[in-house]
Motif scaffolding. Sequence first.
Motif, PDB file in Angstrom:
ATOM      1  N   UNK A 166       0.886  -1.177   0.000  1.00 15.39           N
ATOM      2  CA  UNK A 166       0.000   0.000   0.000  1.00 15.39           C
ATOM      3  C   UNK A 166       0.915   1.216   0.000  1.00 15.39           C
ATOM      4  N   UNK A 167       0.890   1.969  -1.103  1.00 13.89           N
ATOM      5  CA  UNK A 167       1.720   3.175  -1.191  1.00 13.89           C
ATOM      6  C   UNK A 167       0.811   4.375  -0.974  1.00 13.89           C
ATOM      7  N   UNK A 168       1.117   5.157   0.050  1.00  9.30           N
ATOM      8  CA  UNK A 168       0.322   6.364   0.312  1.00  9.30           C
ATOM      9  C   UNK A 168       1.231   7.548   0.023  1.00  9.30           C
ATOM     10  N   UNK A 169       0.840   8.346  -0.958  1.00 13.31           N
ATOM     11  CA  UNK A 169       1.715   9.419  -1.438  1.00 13.31           C
ATOM     12  C   UNK A 169       1.032  10.769  -1.245  1.00 13.31           C
ATOM     13  N   UNK A 170       1.730  11.654  -0.575  1.00 14.36           N
ATOM     14  CA  UNK A 170       1.180  12.969  -0.211  1.00 14.36           C
ATOM     15  C   UNK A 170       1.130  13.917  -1.406  1.00 14.36           C
ATOM     16  N   UNK A 180      -0.554  -6.040   5.284  1.00 16.57           N
ATOM     17  CA  UNK A 180       0.076  -5.513   4.067  1.00 16.57           C
ATOM     18  C   UNK A 180       1.187  -4.527   4.445  1.00 16.57           C
ATOM     19  N   UNK A 181       2.140  -4.347   3.547  1.00 20.72           N
ATOM     20  CA  UNK A 181       3.214  -3.405   3.851  1.00 20.72           C
ATOM     21  C   UNK A 181       2.735  -1.991   3.506  1.00 20.72           C
ATOM     22  N   UNK A 182       2.889  -1.086   4.471  1.00 22.75           N
ATOM     23  CA  UNK A 182       2.499   0.309   4.247  1.00 22.75           C
ATOM     24  C   UNK A 182       3.745   1.121   3.947  1.00 22.75           C
ATOM     25  N   UNK A 183       3.730   1.824   2.812  1.00 24.38           N
ATOM     26  CA  UNK A 183       4.833   2.731   2.498  1.00 24.38           C
ATOM     27  C   UNK A 183       4.252   4.130   2.379  1.00 24.38           C
ATOM     28  N   UNK A 184       4.726   5.022   3.211  1.00 19.58           N
ATOM     29  CA  UNK A 184       4.281   6.416   3.179  1.00 19.58           C
ATOM     30  C   UNK A 184       5.389   7.258   2.575  1.00 19.58           C
ATOM     31  N   UNK A 241       4.249  -1.520  11.322  1.00 18.01           N
ATOM     32  CA  UNK A 241       5.646  -1.337  10.907  1.00 18.01           C
ATOM     33  C   UNK A 241       5.740  -0.757   9.498  1.00 18.01           C
ATOM     34  N   UNK A 242       5.407   0.495   9.354  1.00 23.89           N
ATOM     35  CA  UNK A 242       5.455   1.102   8.017  1.00 23.89           C
ATOM     36  C   UNK A 242       6.892   1.424   7.619  1.00 23.89           C
ATOM     37  N   UNK A 243       7.058   1.711   6.329  1.00 28.24           N
ATOM     38  CA  UNK A 243       8.302   2.352   5.888  1.00 28.24           C
ATOM     39  C   UNK A 243       7.902   3.769   5.485  1.00 28.24           C
ATOM     40  N   UNK A 244       8.491   4.748   6.175  1.00 28.47           N
ATOM     41  CA  UNK A 244       8.119   6.156   5.950  1.00 28.47           C
ATOM     42  C   UNK A 244       9.289   6.887   5.303  1.00 28.47           C
ATOM     43  N   UNK A 245       9.019   7.562   4.203  1.00 33.46           N
ATOM     44  CA  UNK A 245      10.020   8.411   3.564  1.00 33.46           C
ATOM     45  C   UNK A 245       9.561   9.854   3.682  1.00 33.46           C
ATOM     46  N   UNK A 246      10.444  10.698   4.177  1.00 30.26           N
ATOM     47  CA  UNK A 246      10.144  12.126   4.238  1.00 30.26           C
ATOM     48  C   UNK A 246      11.102  12.830   3.282  1.00 30.26           C
ATOM     49  N   UNK A 274      14.784  -4.658   8.653  1.00 25.36           N
ATOM     50  CA  UNK A 274      14.908  -4.416  10.100  1.00 25.36           C
ATOM     51  C   UNK A 274      13.813  -5.073  10.948  1.00 25.36           C
ATOM     52  N   UNK A 275      12.681  -5.349  10.369  1.00 26.75           N
ATOM     53  CA  UNK A 275      11.618  -5.998  11.149  1.00 26.75           C
ATOM     54  C   UNK A 275      10.881  -5.047  12.077  1.00 26.75           C
ATOM     55  N   UNK A 276      11.203  -3.753  12.020  1.00 25.38           N
ATOM     56  CA  UNK A 276      10.487  -2.743  12.808  1.00 25.38           C
ATOM     57  C   UNK A 276       9.967  -1.689  11.838  1.00 25.38           C
ATOM     58  N   UNK A 277       9.329  -0.687  12.354  1.00 25.23           N
ATOM     59  CA  UNK A 277       8.988   0.450  11.525  1.00 25.23           C
ATOM     60  C   UNK A 277      10.274   1.136  11.071  1.00 25.23           C
ATOM     61  N   UNK A 278      10.211   1.853   9.960  1.00 23.50           N
ATOM     62  CA  UNK A 278      11.412   2.527   9.456  1.00 23.50           C
ATOM     63  C   UNK A 278      11.049   3.930   9.000  1.00 23.50           C
ATOM     64  N   UNK A 279      11.972   4.840   9.206  1.00 20.92           N
ATOM     65  CA  UNK A 279      11.724   6.252   8.893  1.00 20.92           C
ATOM     66  C   UNK A 279      12.978   6.814   8.243  1.00 20.92           C
ATOM     67  N   UNK A 280      12.849   7.250   7.000  1.00 18.28           N
ATOM     68  CA  UNK A 280      14.023   7.715   6.261  1.00 18.28           C
ATOM     69  C   UNK A 280      13.799   9.141   5.752  1.00 18.28           C
ATOM     70  N   UNK A 281      14.655  10.034   6.198  1.00 13.87           N
ATOM     71  CA  UNK A 281      14.620  11.405   5.675  1.00 13.87           C
ATOM     72  C   UNK A 281      15.511  11.450   4.441  1.00 13.87           C
ATOM     73  N   UNK A 282      14.902  11.774   3.300  1.00 16.46           N
ATOM     74  CA  UNK A 282      15.634  11.799   2.035  1.00 16.46           C
ATOM     75  C   UNK A 282      15.916  13.261   1.695  1.00 16.46           C
ATOM     76  N   UNK A 283      17.186  13.643   1.738  1.00 16.55           N
ATOM     77  CA  UNK A 283      17.537  15.044   1.501  1.00 16.55           C
ATOM     78  C   UNK A 283      17.938  15.228   0.034  1.00 16.55           C
ATOM     79  N   UNK A 284      17.268  16.141  -0.627  1.00 18.25           N
ATOM     80  CA  UNK A 284      17.616  16.425  -2.033  1.00 18.25           C
ATOM     81  C   UNK A 284      17.861  17.933  -2.194  1.00 18.25           C
ATOM     82  N   UNK A 285      18.294  18.292  -3.404  1.00 14.80           N
ATOM     83  CA  UNK A 285      18.452  19.711  -3.706  1.00 14.80           C
ATOM     84  C   UNK A 285      17.099  20.413  -3.670  1.00 14.80           C
ATOM     85  N   UNK A 286      17.177  21.712  -3.499  1.00 12.77           N
ATOM     86  CA  UNK A 286      15.971  22.526  -3.309  1.00 12.77           C
ATOM     87  C   UNK A 286      15.014  22.497  -4.504  1.00 12.77           C
ATOM     88  N   UNK A 287      15.549  22.269  -5.712  1.00 12.04           N
ATOM     89  CA  UNK A 287      14.701  22.277  -6.918  1.00 12.04           C
ATOM     90  C   UNK A 287      14.702  20.923  -7.624  1.00 12.04           C
TER      91      UNK A 287
END
Length: 566
Positions: free
Chosen positions: A392-396, A441-445, A468-473, A534-547
């Motif tokens: 399940x991909x939930x995209x903001x 189901x696997x939740x990916x935010x 145990x979601x996988x969260x990308x910010x 990892x078998x737990x929830x995961x939270x990844x901050x993805x840093x990119x260029x401003x544009x």
Amino acid sequence: MRVLDITSLKNFFLQWRAKMGQSVIQHVLSRLKDLGIKDVFGVAGDYAFPIEDAVCADKEMRWVGNSNELNAAYSADGYARIHGVAALSTTYGVGELSAINGIAGAYAEHLPVFHLVGMPTSGVQAARRLVHHTLGNGEFDIFYNMAEPMVCARAIMTPENCVAETERLIAAALQERRPVYMGFPSDYANMPVVGTVKARPAPVSDTDAMNAAVASIVDALSACSTACIVPGILVSRRGLADRALAVVNASNLPFATMFMDKCVLDESHPNYIGMYDGKLMNEQVREFVEGCDCVIGIGAMLTDFNSGSFTAQIDSSTSINILQNAVRVGKAFYNNVRMEDVLVELAKRIPRKQVPALPAEGLGAPVGDPDGPITAGYLYPRWQQMLKPGDMLIAETGTASMGLGFARMPKGATFQNQTLWGSIGWATPAAFGAAMAAPHRRTILVTGEGSHQLTAQEVGQFHRFGLKPIIFVLNNDGYLIERLLCKDPEAYYNDLAKWNYSKLPEALGCEGWFSARVTTCGELDQAIAQAQACGTGAYIEVVTGRYEASALSLKLHESVDTLYSA
Ligand SMILES: Cc1ncc(C[n+]2csc(CCOP(=O)(O)OP(=O)(O)O)c2C)c(N)n1
């Protein structure tokens, strides 16, 4: 021997249950359970105690306390997307008004959400007493009236009307796939219900109109050499994916989907030709769809973000649209025909066609340097690559969903985005609600950091409920989509407070979670691998260029004129 049909059995059951002396709130909850609702999202409050107590006293139900009412409404929205229906409860005035943006989103996006609101007692209301959570003017129907445009039906529940009104509201919510409002004066909530009522039979199609509509679709298709299907969001909201698929399989027609409708039908299907977004994206899909002699929409809506800023050109004089309760074939309308019935009949009668189709394309392979910065050319294909069947991909709302919307999704995977309402902050609590609805189901935010700042506190709920979601910010240092749409991209209003995102899970009580901040392609790869293992929830901050923007967001930047002009 008399054979009982389903409606008679249901009526018998309702009458028997009413005789058992249920209270108003118990009756409503028991009917919600009949619909499969086991979880009630919300925030507690004194006027809503009878609702919360009844949920907690019911062994088959679970109270899911959210951090705030807006998040509760978004969570209910996410739950309903996966489960079909959902409920939330809020307290009078202060609680319900906080939820109202989320309820409006559920209305726009066709989600049946039951909003149970605790109210002051009937006596307090009649005496116009100056009590807390009022405007201090003795008026008690203000918030009930404010809810009116955002729900398809509403009622203040009393012992006398409870049984009948519950059936009316359930029928409205299920037929229209939209939220309903139920107000409970707190004394009435615990009083026994009076009377019984017959369950409302589901509406049926007008047989003549349906036969005429289906015959007209069959004639139109027989007369054309190329055709395709564009299935819309109402197919999945009405739980009709199997029936729509039967039409695809029987006709062998290719299908394309628009943004809001992504994954309504499985993207691994051989007849899937890709995402259709007017002139903005996937030119070969546009050429194919718009070049067809006939396009059959199934509940699809030509909104701004569905139509590539209104650049989609489908000729309505030759196209067909199968709506919830009507069918349009060219200029002719057939009313009182239900989508569910039309699809069944169509699958039996639709001619089989041989239309040369396009191979559906996704985002391709990631291109980037392991030690280099995370570019859009690397990030979106890399996200696509990590997806698994059933995810399940939930995209903001924001540049991230505009990239992910063009990923090719694996079998059984779903994509959720609040495309029409587009209220940022929705995705984090909606992902929580979706995960509650389908914990297996696997939740990916995937959320932009600006959106995340609105509702980030809900991350703590995942851990609280063992999810145990996988969260990308996606941290691109501000509101990138706004930078691309406004006059001055560097305008100060697009800047944000700089948070240490990767520390949030710990602060929010997600003990033991994997958390990382990544700035290079190699670090992103490693973090994804760790998150998956990892078998737990995961939270990844993805840093990119401003544009660093996805392709669609850049196209929107180039086409602001068609987006904003009439
Ligand atoms: C509740 C709400 N407030 C404001 C907006 C206007 N808005 C749309 S997108 C956006 C910025 C999103 O930024 P971010 O989440 O960081 O994603 P990015 O586009 O930077 O990737 C804003 C403020 C909105 N859609 N909803």
